[in-house]
Design an enzyme around this catalytic site. Structure first.
Site, PDB file in Angstrom:
ATOM      1  N   ARG A  99      31.148  53.089 -27.635  1.00  0.00           N
ATOM      2  CA  ARG A  99      30.865  54.512 -27.446  1.00  0.00           C
ATOM      3  C   ARG A  99      31.252  55.341 -28.667  1.00  0.00           C
ATOM      4  O   ARG A  99      30.487  56.175 -29.143  1.00  0.00           O
ATOM      5  CB  ARG A  99      31.657  55.057 -26.267  1.00  0.00           C
ATOM      6  CG  ARG A  99      31.039  54.806 -24.979  1.00  0.00           C
ATOM      7  CD  ARG A  99      32.072  54.891 -23.875  1.00  0.00           C
ATOM      8  NE  ARG A  99      31.584  54.152 -22.735  1.00  0.00           N
ATOM      9  CZ  ARG A  99      30.653  54.616 -21.930  1.00  0.00           C
ATOM     10  NH1 ARG A  99      30.143  55.816 -22.095  1.00  0.00           N
ATOM     11  NH2 ARG A  99      30.205  53.880 -20.927  1.00  0.00           N
ATOM     12  N   THR A 100      32.469  55.104 -29.131  1.00  0.00           N
ATOM     13  CA  THR A 100      32.946  55.890 -30.270  1.00  0.00           C
ATOM     14  C   THR A 100      32.099  55.608 -31.506  1.00  0.00           C
ATOM     15  O   THR A 100      31.724  56.516 -32.240  1.00  0.00           O
ATOM     16  CB  THR A 100      34.431  55.552 -30.546  1.00  0.00           C
ATOM     17  OG1 THR A 100      35.178  55.815 -29.364  1.00  0.00           O
ATOM     18  CG2 THR A 100      34.983  56.379 -31.677  1.00  0.00           C
ATOM     19  N   LYS A 117      39.781  36.389 -41.895  1.00  0.00           N
ATOM     20  CA  LYS A 117      40.258  35.416 -42.875  1.00  0.00           C
ATOM     21  C   LYS A 117      41.656  35.789 -43.380  1.00  0.00           C
ATOM     22  O   LYS A 117      42.146  35.196 -44.329  1.00  0.00           O
ATOM     23  CB  LYS A 117      39.284  35.331 -44.054  1.00  0.00           C
ATOM     24  CG  LYS A 117      37.887  34.880 -43.639  1.00  0.00           C
ATOM     25  CD  LYS A 117      37.005  34.607 -44.838  1.00  0.00           C
ATOM     26  CE  LYS A 117      35.557  34.391 -44.443  1.00  0.00           C
ATOM     27  NZ  LYS A 117      34.748  35.614 -44.598  1.00  0.00           N
ATOM     28  N   ARG A 119      38.542  52.385 -36.831  1.00  0.00           N
ATOM     29  CA  ARG A 119      39.221  52.142 -35.558  1.00  0.00           C
ATOM     30  C   ARG A 119      39.974  50.824 -35.716  1.00  0.00           C
ATOM     31  O   ARG A 119      39.432  49.859 -36.257  1.00  0.00           O
ATOM     32  CB  ARG A 119      38.224  52.009 -34.437  1.00  0.00           C
ATOM     33  CG  ARG A 119      38.920  51.703 -33.115  1.00  0.00           C
ATOM     34  CD  ARG A 119      38.088  52.145 -31.989  1.00  0.00           C
ATOM     35  NE  ARG A 119      38.702  51.951 -30.702  1.00  0.00           N
ATOM     36  CZ  ARG A 119      38.783  52.923 -29.818  1.00  0.00           C
ATOM     37  NH1 ARG A 119      38.375  54.125 -30.112  1.00  0.00           N
ATOM     38  NH2 ARG A 119      39.281  52.671 -28.629  1.00  0.00           N
ATOM     39  N   HIS A 151      43.633  59.659 -31.501  1.00  0.00           N
ATOM     40  CA  HIS A 151      42.172  59.589 -31.503  1.00  0.00           C
ATOM     41  C   HIS A 151      41.691  61.035 -31.624  1.00  0.00           C
ATOM     42  O   HIS A 151      41.179  61.605 -30.677  1.00  0.00           O
ATOM     43  CB  HIS A 151      41.696  58.939 -30.195  1.00  0.00           C
ATOM     44  CG  HIS A 151      40.246  58.583 -30.168  1.00  0.00           C
ATOM     45  ND1 HIS A 151      39.420  58.695 -31.258  1.00  0.00           N
ATOM     46  CD2 HIS A 151      39.470  58.116 -29.160  1.00  0.00           C
ATOM     47  CE1 HIS A 151      38.198  58.315 -30.914  1.00  0.00           C
ATOM     48  NE2 HIS A 151      38.210  57.953 -29.650  1.00  0.00           N
TER      49      HIS A 151
END
Ligand SMILES: [Zn+2]
Lengths: 152, 302
Positions: free
Chosen positions: B51-52, B80, B101, B129
């Site tokens: 969604r974000t 990695k 994020r 957020h």
């Protein structure tokens, strides 16, 4: 009769005596102040009796005078520490350590999900309470209190 | 702006917040403005959040910007073992702004110190957020015409809910009254209550979800998650208590709007969706305008 040999470390001519360090915090104080990396004459005494602290430690540093900002870094581990400033074998000034407003390095963020516990980054805290020390992490914004305080 | 990055909602002064909301209003009137035509935006999703990400990508696309990045860490060099430091230093060379994020708290602050380009935090674990908070503020201001003197009800998981904590901190800059409705296990943490006390703002705590909501201007619903309970029996007891049903809205205020950060599970019954007081889907759309405003402001284009 031969005079008993005097220890050459009993007094200092010019420098600083840090007293009232909790014995358990001596090596942290040495580490925080980087005393293992300097060549001045330094004397340590530890497990000395203290009414206040139970067992205390003392450090005598010849030829070393601290700036407030530097010495206050030990306040987290030795909040009761007292400084005697020595000139020509005389105590010319006394000082106590104060918890600073910001702490860089020294303490670990207690939050296991904090980036400072994943990446090699110097911790940074804002001191939000000085009496019962509480540190707000610059990164994860969580508060580490006295109970969870771990010195790096 | 004082800060070139947006990591925490506290990075914004009240004036900067209001100015971003004003700008978002202009984007709502005219969403397609080619202000990012010459810009490349990196969207680094070290953990998936569809969604974000879609909301950011929609905002960037409507501004005509190009997007590079990855949608979860398994498709990137991060698996990695590359450090965040190295990833950010590398990506920094390829773009004009980084949206990131990351599951680790404080990662966005660290990235903002490493990168030369602005960093927008799209969620760092349970920490911050800020674009969600800004879209919540936008939705509240838009539906209530002002951010002053509102009575806001926060419902559900108030203990772990990142969005409600940020919203509380942001709304505490205005003269807001708060009502907290939650099970005992998930009450608002004491530090937030002390903070409101220090500002002289009023708040009331309830464990029952009753007709007290008729005083509300805004009801902000959150999910009560099973994994938050140490005792599963406690969860079973409360799981159907903090559910909003359409009939509960009968005697509520005309101006009331129901918000939710989405996705919802069952905490808002589907029968609420038809009620004109439900606002959560428009709220999500407002996220696009708000993000357009934040991106162009951080790049000094508006
Ligand atoms: Zn931290």
């Amino acid at each position: 009769m031969k005079e008993p040999k005097q220890l050459s470390v009993s007094a200092i001519e010019n420098g600083t005596v840090i007293d009232h360090i909790p014995a358990s915090a001596l090596f942290k104080v040495i580490q925080i102040l980087g005393l293992d990396k300097i060549s001045n004459q330094i004397t340590f005494g530890t497990n000395l009796e203290s009414k206040k602290l139970g067992q205390k430690a003392i450090i005598k540093l010849e030829g070393i005078f601290f700036e407030d900002d530097d010495i206050n870094r030990i306040a987290l581990v030795a909040p009761e520490a007292k400084l005697n400033i020595i000139r020509a074998y005389e105590v010319v000034d006394k000082n106590v350590v104060k918890v600073p407003d910001q702490i860089t390095g020294i303490a670990k963020c207690f939050n296991p999900k904090c980036i400072t516990n994943f990446e090699p980054v110097t911790t940074r805290f804002k001191v939000v309470s000085k009496k019962d020390v509480a540190l707000k992490c610059h990164y994860c914004e969580k508060i580490t209190d006295q109970e969870h305080l771990v010195i790096l | 702006m004082k800060n070139k990055s947006l990591v925490s909602i506290d990075d914004l002064s009240t004036d900067e917040m209001v100015s971003i909301l004003d700008l978002a209003e202009k984007f709502e009137k005219e969403p397609s403005q080619r202000l990012l035509e010459d810009s490349v935006i990196a969207t680094l999703f070290f953990e998936p959040s569809t969604r974000t990400r879609l909301s950011f990508e929609s905002a960037i696309s409507r501004l005509g910007g190009k997007i590079i990045g990855f949608t979860d860490a398994s498709s990137s060099s991060v698996t990695k073992g590359e450090s965040l430091n190295d990833t950010i230093r590398t990506v920094n060379n390829y773009c004009d702004l980084i949206v990131m994020r990351h599951p680790v708290e404080g990662s966005a602050r660290l990235a903002s110190e490493i990168a030369d380009v602005p960093v927008v935090n799209a969620g760092d674990g349970a920490n911050q957020h800020p674009t969600q908070t800004m879209l919540d503020l936008y939705s509240i201001r838009k539906t209530q015409k002002s951010l002053d003197n509102l009575n806001i009800f926060l419902v559900g998981d108030l203990k772990y809910g990142r969005t409600v904590h940020s919203l509380l901190m942001a709304m505490s800059r205005w003269n807001t009254t708060f009502n907290f409705i939650s099970p005992d296990e998930l009450k608002m943490p004491v530090e937030y209550k002390l903070y409101l006390d220090s500002l002289g703002l009023k708040y009331y705590e309830h464990s029952d979800f009753t007709d007290i909501i008729k005083e509300a201007d805004v009801i902000y619903m959150t999910r009560v998650q099973k994994e938050r309970f140490s005792d599963p029996i406690e969860y079973e007891k409360v799981k159907n208590v903090y559910v909003l049903r359409n009939h509960m809205l009968r005697d509520t205020k005309e101006n009331l709007k129901v918000l939710h950060p989405l996705p919802r599970v069952n905490e808002i019954h589907r029968d609420v969706d038809v009620n004109t007081k439900s606002y959560y889907f428009q709220q999500a759309l407002n996220g696009v305008y708000t993000r357009q405003a934040i991106l162009t402001r951080l790049l000094d284009l508006k």
